[in-house]
Design a protein around this motif. Structure first.
Motif, mmCIF file in Angstrom:
data_model
loop_
_atom_site.group_PDB
_atom_site.id
_atom_site.type_symbol
_atom_site.label_atom_id
_atom_site.label_comp_id
_atom_site.label_asym_id
_atom_site.label_seq_id
_atom_site.Cartn_x
_atom_site.Cartn_y
_atom_site.Cartn_z
ATOM 1 N N LYS A 41 0.768 -1.329 -0.139
ATOM 2 C CA LYS A 41 -0.214 -0.046 -0.120
ATOM 3 C C LYS A 41 0.860 1.370 -0.129
ATOM 4 C CE LYS A 41 -3.701 -2.483 2.488
ATOM 5 N NZ LYS A 41 -4.503 -2.584 3.767
ATOM 6 N N PRO A 42 0.390 2.403 -0.414
ATOM 7 C CA PRO A 42 1.193 3.523 -0.614
ATOM 8 C C PRO A 42 1.840 3.927 0.835
ATOM 9 C CG PRO A 42 -0.593 3.909 -1.949
ATOM 10 C CD PRO A 42 -0.737 2.486 -1.164
ATOM 11 N N ASP A 43 1.081 3.950 1.780
ATOM 12 C CA ASP A 43 1.260 4.344 3.190
ATOM 13 C C ASP A 43 2.678 3.255 3.562
ATOM 14 O OD1 ASP A 43 -0.369 6.218 3.170
ATOM 15 O OD2 ASP A 43 -1.702 5.233 4.701
ATOM 16 N N THR A 44 2.681 1.961 3.394
ATOM 17 C CA THR A 44 3.458 1.083 3.805
ATOM 18 C C THR A 44 4.805 1.329 2.923
ATOM 19 O OG1 THR A 44 1.813 -0.498 4.094
ATOM 20 C CG2 THR A 44 4.249 -1.182 4.059
ATOM 21 N N ALA A 45 4.893 1.546 1.444
ATOM 22 C CA ALA A 45 5.867 1.880 0.690
ATOM 23 C C ALA A 45 6.583 3.357 1.260
ATOM 24 C CB ALA A 45 5.530 2.043 -0.583
ATOM 25 N N PHE A 77 8.491 2.653 4.589
ATOM 26 C CA PHE A 77 9.621 1.973 4.706
ATOM 27 C C PHE A 77 10.824 2.684 3.788
ATOM 28 C CE2 PHE A 77 7.752 -1.212 6.592
ATOM 29 C CZ PHE A 77 8.873 -2.312 7.252
ATOM 30 N N ALA A 78 10.186 3.758 3.047
ATOM 31 C CA ALA A 78 11.331 4.605 2.140
ATOM 32 C C ALA A 78 11.760 5.540 2.949
ATOM 33 C CB ALA A 78 10.545 5.093 0.947
ATOM 34 N N ARG A 79 11.017 6.304 3.877
ATOM 35 C CA ARG A 79 11.172 7.349 4.785
ATOM 36 C C ARG A 79 12.645 7.395 5.333
ATOM 37 N NH1 ARG A 79 9.528 9.262 9.907
ATOM 38 N NH2 ARG A 79 8.530 7.285 10.284
#
Length: 379
Positions: free
Chosen positions: A285-289, A292-294
């Protein structure tokens, strides 16, 4: 001149030209593969002499992307909690002052458990459960949470042990069931014997005289943090380039550096993660990606001694590859491989090479290849 094989879709001819130009200027043609997805569509599929499009290579630390993707999926599913302590899943890990380390801190390379005082045997390094068992009692090499440093050969084992303790299943099993098998990806944590004929061994680096002098000048003690993280202080340790050339490593599916795959497999994994493949929606999901990218760790890496940035496991590439959008996530490998997704610009990228690249990590040619990809997408 090294011949280039494969295909590109209309509009991506410039990527092929850049790939060809790099190979023409390479004194020791490495044998390379390059694959790009625009969303879920493969738009670049190239390889050079010395490899085939379906050849399998050691991808070294690009393997870590598979481990972090599994972890992200389990967090997304509610089976893992980033802010729980590692010891709450794995009680033995609390030894030597590690009881307060969270899964979030572990993924951000902040735990300080980069290796063993005495080092690992090569047999142990091929086995993530063996690595984890020995690291449970290891004192951290810095105050956990205060600094960060690349857990080069062990992060897959540490995260994998949390996965196993929380779910009763190995990280390798999760990867096979949720990621590799559904998309038929040529990226393996544990290469089956049936796939061995496609494997090409990694070739050693052949530095120029100038590069050799630079290597010599930069040589550090094997007993420093970098040496310990790469197991250089252990009796019987092999040169890193040779690591995936061991059948025990290939079969063991070591999740830090033992993955075997192709550019198709690497790019396909990130395309599936960020955009979806084969008519299926994106894995993340966009929020998960985004989480983890933050960036969670930024500044001087205590292991490498240079400036780096990490999200939750995944590398952040802004300083190294300015062509990439904010929030791009992925990982590179010691022989020069690089794999990532750039959600903002809508592409996934996979690059491998057979000959070890100087100075290690994402090979320098990735910068020009990525610029060519971004130019093609913009046009």
């Amino acid at each position: 001149m090294t011949a280039v094989h494969g295909t590109v879709l209309a509009g991506f001819e410039g990527v092929r030209a850049e790939f060809d130009a790099f190979l023409a200027g390479e004194e020791h043609a490495p044998g390379a593969q390059l694959v790009v997805y625009r969303g879920g569509e493969r738009v670049v599929d190239l390889w050079s002499e010395g490899v085939g499009g379906e050849s399998l290579l050691g991808v070294f630390s690009s393997t870590k992307g598979a481990a972090y993707l599994v972890t992200a999926l389990l967090v997304q599913d509610g089976l893992l909690d980033l802010d729980r302590t590692v010891a709450s899943y794995w009680p033995d890990f609390a030894a030597e002052g590690k009881g307060r380390v969270t899964l979030r801190e572990l993924l951000a390379h902040r735990a300080g458990v980069i290796g063993l005082d005495a080092g690992f045997s090569m047999e142990e390094l091929a086995d993530d459960r063996a690595i984890a068992a020995r690291l449970a009692g290891q004192r951290p090499f810095w105050q956990p949470g205060r600094f960060f440093g690349y857990h080069a050969l062990v992060i897959g084992a540490l995260v994998g042990e949390v996965v196993f303790r929380a779910t009763g299943r190995t990280l390798r099993d999760w990867f096979e069931e949720r990621i590799r098998a559904p998309y038929g990806l040529d990226l393996w944590l544990g290469l089956p014997e049936s796939e061995e004929p496609r494997f090409l061994s990694t070739l050693p680096m052949l530095p120029t005289p100038e590069q050799a002098a630079e290597i010599e000048a930069g040589a550090a003690s094997p007993y420093g943090l970098g040496g310990i993280a790469f197991n250089e202080h252990a009796p019987g340790n092999v040169d890193l380039y040779d690591f995936p050339n061991s059948r025990a490593v290939r079969a063991g599916g070591q999740a830090s550096a033992g993955g075997i795959g192709s550019a198709r497999g690497l790019a396909g994994m990130y395309a599936a993660a960020a955009f979806g493949l084969d008519g299926q929606g994106p894995l993340l999901k966009p929020d998960t990606a985004a989480e983890f990218a933050r960036i969670h760790s930024e500044g001087k890496d205590l292991v490498s001694g240079v400036a780096k940035a990490f999200g939750l496991g995944f590398q952040s590439y802004g300083p190294n590859f300015p062509a990439l959008g904010a929030g791009a996530f992925g990982h590179s490998g010691a022989a020069g491989s690089l794999a990532l997704a750039d959600p903002r610009q809508g592409f996934a990228y996979g690059y491998t090479r057979r000959r070890y690249a100087f100075p290690g990590g994402a090979a320098p040619e990735n910068a020009r290849l990525l610029r060519a990809v971004v130019r093609a997408l913009a046009a």
